[in-house]
Design an enzyme around this catalytic site. Structure first.
Site, PDB file in Angstrom:
ATOM      1  N   SER A  79       0.836  -1.204   0.000  1.00  0.00           N
ATOM      2  CA  SER A  79       0.000   0.000   0.000  1.00  0.00           C
ATOM      3  C   SER A  79       0.868   1.249   0.000  1.00  0.00           C
ATOM      4  CB  SER A  79      -0.863  -0.020   1.264  1.00  0.00           C
ATOM      5  OG  SER A  79      -1.448   1.224   1.485  1.00  0.00           O
ATOM      6  N   TYR A  81      -2.189  -1.636  11.011  1.00  0.00           N
ATOM      7  CA  TYR A  81      -2.455  -2.112   9.647  1.00  0.00           C
ATOM      8  C   TYR A  81      -1.295  -1.728   8.722  1.00  0.00           C
ATOM      9  CZ  TYR A  81      -3.945  -1.539   4.827  1.00  0.00           C
ATOM     10  OH  TYR A  81      -3.973  -1.541   3.461  1.00  0.00           O
ATOM     11  N   LYS A 100       1.900  -3.966   6.605  1.00  0.00           N
ATOM     12  CA  LYS A 100       2.332  -3.884   5.193  1.00  0.00           C
ATOM     13  C   LYS A 100       3.848  -3.697   5.129  1.00  0.00           C
ATOM     14  CE  LYS A 100      -1.696  -4.480   3.383  1.00  0.00           C
ATOM     15  NZ  LYS A 100      -2.003  -5.784   2.789  1.00  0.00           N
TER      16      LYS A 100
HETATM   17  C1  UD1 Z   1      -6.640   4.215   3.915  1.00  0.00           C
HETATM   18  C2  UD1 Z   1      -5.221   3.797   4.205  1.00  0.00           C
HETATM   19  C3  UD1 Z   1      -4.752   2.835   3.150  1.00  0.00           C
HETATM   20  C4  UD1 Z   1      -5.693   1.669   3.075  1.00  0.00           C
HETATM   21  C5  UD1 Z   1      -7.063   2.192   2.734  1.00  0.00           C
HETATM   22  C6  UD1 Z   1      -8.053   1.055   2.640  1.00  0.00           C
HETATM   23  C7  UD1 Z   1      -3.810   5.408   5.326  1.00  0.00           C
HETATM   24  C8  UD1 Z   1      -2.956   6.591   5.186  1.00  0.00           C
HETATM   25  N1  UD1 Z   1      -4.363   4.967   4.214  1.00  0.00           N
HETATM   26  O1  UD1 Z   1      -6.627   5.042   2.761  1.00  0.00           O
HETATM   27  O2  UD1 Z   1      -3.487   2.354   3.470  1.00  0.00           O
HETATM   28  O3  UD1 Z   1      -5.236   0.764   2.109  1.00  0.00           O
HETATM   29  O4  UD1 Z   1      -7.472   3.112   3.736  1.00  0.00           O
HETATM   30  O5  UD1 Z   1      -8.658   0.769   3.832  1.00  0.00           O
HETATM   31  O6  UD1 Z   1      -3.983   4.887   6.398  1.00  0.00           O
HETATM   32  N2  UD1 Z   1     -12.962  10.647   3.417  1.00  0.00           N
HETATM   33  C9  UD1 Z   1     -13.971  11.562   3.705  1.00  0.00           C
HETATM   34  N3  UD1 Z   1     -15.156  11.080   4.187  1.00  0.00           N
HETATM   35  C10 UD1 Z   1     -15.387   9.750   4.401  1.00  0.00           C
HETATM   36  C11 UD1 Z   1     -14.354   8.818   4.096  1.00  0.00           C
HETATM   37  C12 UD1 Z   1     -13.161   9.311   3.615  1.00  0.00           C
HETATM   38  O7  UD1 Z   1     -13.803  12.765   3.520  1.00  0.00           O
HETATM   39  O8  UD1 Z   1     -16.480   9.394   4.868  1.00  0.00           O
HETATM   40  C13 UD1 Z   1     -11.699  11.144   2.846  1.00  0.00           C
HETATM   41  C14 UD1 Z   1     -10.492  10.831   3.707  1.00  0.00           C
HETATM   42  O9  UD1 Z   1     -10.257  11.864   4.621  1.00  0.00           O
HETATM   43  C15 UD1 Z   1      -9.397  10.734   2.648  1.00  0.00           C
HETATM   44  C16 UD1 Z   1     -10.122  10.213   1.405  1.00  0.00           C
HETATM   45  O10 UD1 Z   1     -11.498  10.467   1.641  1.00  0.00           O
HETATM   46  O11 UD1 Z   1      -8.907  11.992   2.354  1.00  0.00           O
HETATM   47  C17 UD1 Z   1      -9.908   8.733   1.166  1.00  0.00           C
HETATM   48  O12 UD1 Z   1     -10.196   8.036   2.362  1.00  0.00           O
HETATM   49  P1  UD1 Z   1     -10.278   6.432   2.409  1.00  0.00           P
HETATM   50  O13 UD1 Z   1     -11.124   5.939   1.304  1.00  0.00           O
HETATM   51  O14 UD1 Z   1     -10.634   6.051   3.799  1.00  0.00           O
HETATM   52  O15 UD1 Z   1      -8.794   5.958   2.083  1.00  0.00           O
HETATM   53  P2  UD1 Z   1      -7.393   6.417   2.731  1.00  0.00           P
HETATM   54  O16 UD1 Z   1      -7.575   6.916   4.099  1.00  0.00           O
HETATM   55  O17 UD1 Z   1      -6.716   7.276   1.751  1.00  0.00           O
END
Ligand code: UD1
Length: 345
Positions: A128, A153, A157
């Site tokens: 990842s 987690y 990795k």
């Molecule tokens: C995270 C993990 C990644 C993991 C992935 C899958 C980290 C840094 N990254 O990715 O390693 O493989 O999850 O589980 O730990 N967001 C919102 N609202 C929401 C959900 C998300 O605004 O309800 C935003 C988050 O703040 C982020 C983006 O959307 O900026 C993506 O979030 P998400 O899909 O959870 O993935 P990551 O956090 O990037």
């Protein structure tokens, strides 16, 4: 049909199932092992409807040494392994670190152990972009420093990459390709398979599609005060089918001795960073469906911005992310609509 069988652990999961489809379409016989902890048997029907082939399926837990031993004995034709089986929720890993270390590391150790005593040519490992933490420079190349993991987690990795490296450097008779995924999203264009999170989705896209469907009232955008053009976080959203195709290429490299080194590392991303607000706009543009959302505070542990430099994968693997983001959003929505038709949610 090829004769070299590919073992796909976690093959009924989100990325696993899409990869099984691509492997079967490339002619590989597949055996899936999955404990169905975060997926279900119906996924096999979806795979069969797309490819016309029902993959062999073993319900079992790879963190159990005896299960993996029996699997390799029952399938002496396993030539390559793709290891998707792992616990993957960042938040849960903070609460249950022992579960995460035990599960993710035991699965890998059991596979490596068994591969060493069989004529298995290689293992593709699901890593990842989380290994880069908050990168100093974007886009991120594979040479970027590995930062201290911010969750158990993420640490599994990093440790897994180190375990594979140590085992191969100690003379194990197989190769490995470490694939560092950015943010996998979307679903198969047939809408036969896709992401099916348990409970309230933690990841952005399932929350977007469930909100668009009316299952969730409102999407929370975690922060608009980041140092980015619109203030929301930036990620590299990679289509899951594009991602799956890279696994077939990676397996083929190991099976045909084309790898340039015993361990190869590739970033799998588009090379384009999109903000949360841009992604919502893409979804609304592509589907014509509104996503009610509000800005809330930052989510603890979130990275501000990260996107890939995929040049190595482009040049060495001959792989490129091809699907435009709007098509990916349409596929995610079609999958959500299919779940509704089936009465799943
Ligand atoms: C995270 C993990 C990644 C993991 C992935 C899958 C980290 C840094 N990254 O990715 O390693 O493989 O999850 O589980 O730990 N967001 C919102 N609202 C929401 C959900 C998300 O605004 O309800 C935003 C988050 O703040 C982020 C983006 O959307 O900026 C993506 O979030 P998400 O899909 O959870 O993935 P990551 O956090 O990037």
């Amino acid at each position: 049909m090829k004769t070299e069988r590919i073992l796909v652990t976690g093959g009924t999961g989100y990325i696993g199932s899409h990869t099984v489809v691509e492997l079967q379409q490339a002619g590989y016989p597949v055996v899936i092992i999955d404990n169905l902890s975060n997926s279900n048997r119906d996924v096999l029907d979806g795979i069969e409807r797309i490819t016309g082939i029902r993959p062999d399926f073993v319900e079992g837990d790879c963190s159990d040494r005896a299960v993996v031993k029996k699997l390799f004995n029952d399938y002496p034709d396993i030539a390559g392994v793709i290891n998707f089986a792992a616990s993957k929720a960042v938040g849960e890993s903070m609460e249950k670190p022992i579960l995460y270390y035990r599960n993710n590391l035991n699965i890998l150790l059991n596979l490596l152990d068994e591969m060493s005593t069989h004529a298995t040519k290689g293992i593709v490992f699901s890593s990842s972009c989380t290994v880069y933490g908050e990168p100093d420079v974007n886009p991120v190349t594979e040479e970027a420093p590995i930062k201290k993991a911010t969750s158990p987690y993420g640490n599994t990795k990093q440790i897994s990459e180190e375990i594979i490296t140590d085992v191969i450097n100690a003379g194990a008779p197989f190769k490995s390709v470490l694939l560092r995924y950015f943010n996998p999203v979307g679903a198969h264009p047939s809408a036969e398979i896709g992401e099916l999170p348990n409970g309230v989705p933690q990841n952005l896209i399932p929350f977007v599609t469930q909100t668009a469907m009316g299952i969730r009232k409102e999407l929370s955008v975690f922060g608009d005060d980041y140092n980015t053009p619109d203030g929301s976080c930036i990620r590299d959203y990679i289509n899951v089918v594009d991602l799956a195709k890279a696994h077939v290429i990676a397996v083929e490299r190991m099976l045909t001795d084309k790898s340039e080194a015993k361990i190869e590392v590739f970033n799998l991303g588009t090379g384009v960073g999109l903000s949360v607000l841009e992604l919502i706009a893409s979804f609304e543009r592509a589907t014509g469906v509104k996503v009610p959302h509000k800005i809330v505070g930052r989510r603890a542990g979130d990275i501000e911005k990260v996107w890939a430099n995929p040049a190595r994968a482009n040049n060495v693997l001959g792989w490129k992310a091809e699907t435009p983001i709007d098509d990916t959003m349409r596929s995610a929505w079609a999958w959500q609509c299919r779940l509704r038709e089936r009465g799943v949610m």
